[in-house]
Design an enzyme around this catalytic site. Sequence first.
Site, PDB file in Angstrom:
ATOM      1  N   LYS A  26     -20.762  24.411 -10.757  1.00  0.00           N
ATOM      2  CA  LYS A  26     -19.346  23.636 -10.793  1.00  0.00           C
ATOM      3  C   LYS A  26     -19.200  22.548  -9.581  1.00  0.00           C
ATOM      4  O   LYS A  26     -19.581  22.978  -8.627  1.00  0.00           O
ATOM      5  CB  LYS A  26     -18.309  24.757 -10.509  1.00  0.00           C
ATOM      6  CG  LYS A  26     -16.898  24.000 -10.606  1.00  0.00           C
ATOM      7  CD  LYS A  26     -15.818  25.040 -10.059  1.00  0.00           C
ATOM      8  CE  LYS A  26     -14.550  24.096  -9.454  1.00  0.00           C
ATOM      9  NZ  LYS A  26     -13.764  24.989  -9.069  1.00  0.00           N
ATOM     10  N   GLY A  79      -4.980  25.876  -5.183  1.00  0.00           N
ATOM     11  CA  GLY A  79      -4.326  26.938  -4.140  1.00  0.00           C
ATOM     12  C   GLY A  79      -2.669  26.664  -4.264  1.00  0.00           C
ATOM     13  O   GLY A  79      -2.086  27.378  -3.791  1.00  0.00           O
ATOM     14  N   ALA A  89      -7.879  24.896 -11.266  1.00  0.00           N
ATOM     15  CA  ALA A  89      -7.036  24.669 -10.069  1.00  0.00           C
ATOM     16  C   ALA A  89      -5.691  24.492 -10.428  1.00  0.00           C
ATOM     17  O   ALA A  89      -5.295  23.890 -11.389  1.00  0.00           O
ATOM     18  CB  ALA A  89      -7.690  23.469  -9.038  1.00  0.00           C
ATOM     19  N   GLY A  90      -4.583  25.174  -9.437  1.00  0.00           N
ATOM     20  CA  GLY A  90      -3.291  24.911  -9.569  1.00  0.00           C
ATOM     21  C   GLY A  90      -2.469  25.942 -10.402  1.00  0.00           C
ATOM     22  O   GLY A  90      -1.320  26.036 -10.399  1.00  0.00           O
ATOM     23  N   ASN A 131      -8.490  31.071  -9.001  1.00  0.00           N
ATOM     24  CA  ASN A 131      -8.927  32.197  -7.669  1.00  0.00           C
ATOM     25  C   ASN A 131      -7.721  32.583  -6.873  1.00  0.00           C
ATOM     26  O   ASN A 131      -7.497  33.678  -7.007  1.00  0.00           O
ATOM     27  CB  ASN A 131      -9.740  31.454  -6.864  1.00  0.00           C
ATOM     28  CG  ASN A 131     -10.482  32.093  -5.899  1.00  0.00           C
ATOM     29  OD1 ASN A 131     -10.216  33.361  -5.629  1.00  0.00           O
ATOM     30  ND2 ASN A 131     -11.469  31.734  -5.139  1.00  0.00           N
ATOM     31  N   THR A 132      -6.947  31.649  -6.328  1.00  0.00           N
ATOM     32  CA  THR A 132      -6.044  32.024  -5.176  1.00  0.00           C
ATOM     33  C   THR A 132      -5.046  32.816  -5.969  1.00  0.00           C
ATOM     34  O   THR A 132      -4.331  33.904  -5.306  1.00  0.00           O
ATOM     35  CB  THR A 132      -5.236  30.649  -4.722  1.00  0.00           C
ATOM     36  OG1 THR A 132      -6.513  30.006  -4.314  1.00  0.00           O
ATOM     37  CG2 THR A 132      -4.546  31.097  -3.525  1.00  0.00           C
TER      38      THR A 132
END
Lengths: 324, 256
Positions: free
Chosen positions: B95, B156, B183-184, B205-206
């Site tokens: 990635k 994040g 993301a987001g 992830n977050t």
Amino acid sequence: MTVYSVIGAGVAGLAVASELVARGATVQVFDPSGPPGAHGCSWWAGGMLAPWCEYENAEEPVLRLGQDAIRWWQTRTEVTHRGTLVVAGRRDLPDLRRFARRTEGFQEVGAQIATLEPDLPGYGQGLFFEGEAHLDPRRALMDLYNGLIDSGVTFHKTVAPASLDNAIDCRGLHARDVLTDLRGVKGEMLVIRCPDVSLTRPVRLLHPRMPLYIVPRGDGVYMLGATMIESEDSSRITARSMLELLSAAYALNPAFGEAEVLEIGVDLRPAFADNLPRIRRRAGRIYANGLYRHGYLLAPALACGVADLALNNTHSEMVDEDRT
Amino acid sequence: MKTFYGTALPNPLMLGTAQYPSPAILEQAFRQSGAGVATVSLRREGAGGAGAAFWQMIQDLGVLILPNTAGCHTVKEAVTTAHMAREVFDTKWIKLELIGHTDSLQPDVFQLVEAAKILTEDGFEVFPYTTEDLIVAERLLAAGCEVLMPWGAPIGSGRGLNNPYALRAMRAEFPEVPLVVDAGVGLPSHAAHAMELGFDAVLLNTAVARAGDPIAMAQAMMGAVRAGKLAHDADPIEARDMAEASTPVIGKAFLT
């Protein structure tokens, strides 16, 4: 007469020895590195007794077991009982709300911040954990060490013989030869001196990747920590970590820009997969390990658990294996 | 079903491995959700196998590993990190993340295209973390990428899909290319939204790692991507401004 042999004179070993002696046992301690010092990771700790703050990102036993730590330490070293202040930069206020949701034992503070810590200009919102305390880890280690010597405990600056009976292994990450599920989690910290800034209690600054904190050590000296990196390279601090730590101090009060950097500490915290400590008995030998970032917070509970097992054969919740 | 460089994913959820309260909770988040791909950062854990214990734990999850170049700001850093990843995890997948802006962590798409070309020529299978820009996407495909990973919102931030219009346009422009919203994502509804737009997977992830209960949130995310995919494949109705009764009205005494 039974003599208990504690192997390792870091915070785990000394706490275990101290608890055993307090319960009337005869104890000797082995550590080839000698008295507490820079060779052990507990030398580099923050020394915060902060179960409520830690609970934000830890499991329930940390909160419950950690609450007994303050009393345990108070009988053995100087504990400063002034609470913890948690603040966030303006753009990180959502993180402060999340922190508050995830734990307990605090009051929300606004204008009172200026009364609690006049040297934190520009922070209008925070959480005050009044029940928390802190100690000076190096002094605590030396107080335990000297207390044990006064109680007649012998310290051997040698490797413990393999054939010892009633041995309790508190070697931290060195015990990995036996405890294969231990891992090291890198931590980096700084000791700085800045007489221009006066903080009287640990202050945490919320940060997306690590719990950044500054702990007053007196005389204008502060401990600034600590990174948490899944790495077992303890050779040096990285520039990135140094930047992040110093930026945090600078964000709390720009006067920290004039601080002198006295020490740089890098070491590995011994941890199991769930970041909770364990007591194991294998072939008659007790292993107490995995304090992770909670050395001073959970060493008392670990020590009591070891004493319960060694002296009374009772199993605290930390015992996850018992093969006598 | 689209494949990612020839590999079919067991399900459309990719999870990051940073910021969990403990490796034990990370492991349970994967096991309980069944997420099929784990992304791993090499940059912070350092070279020389220093992160070996943690990486071994990730490998023991038994899922597909997608190493990333998180935290890299230059082509050189990203290429070096990719080579390290190939050695550590024995995979051609990478990635590719090249951060261009400090506050938004927006990718530097110019360097991204350059690094993608270098890595593809070197035999890597590149998953580029990009914006929703169609021309950048074309350049990435021309550089040899066979997967695109546009952002939903800044890393994040948990804002969801900031620009659904652009993501829909990207889907329409590249119907054959596997697309991942990366993301987001903060909530399961965001993840479902991405899948409803026809995306092939969601990477996050977050939202899971920093949730109060990461294991439950991972399961919620899996439910959401599955629901979103089912809904997309089921050809949803068109939205309209006025009610359309689902039962016939003729013959009913509705004029009383």
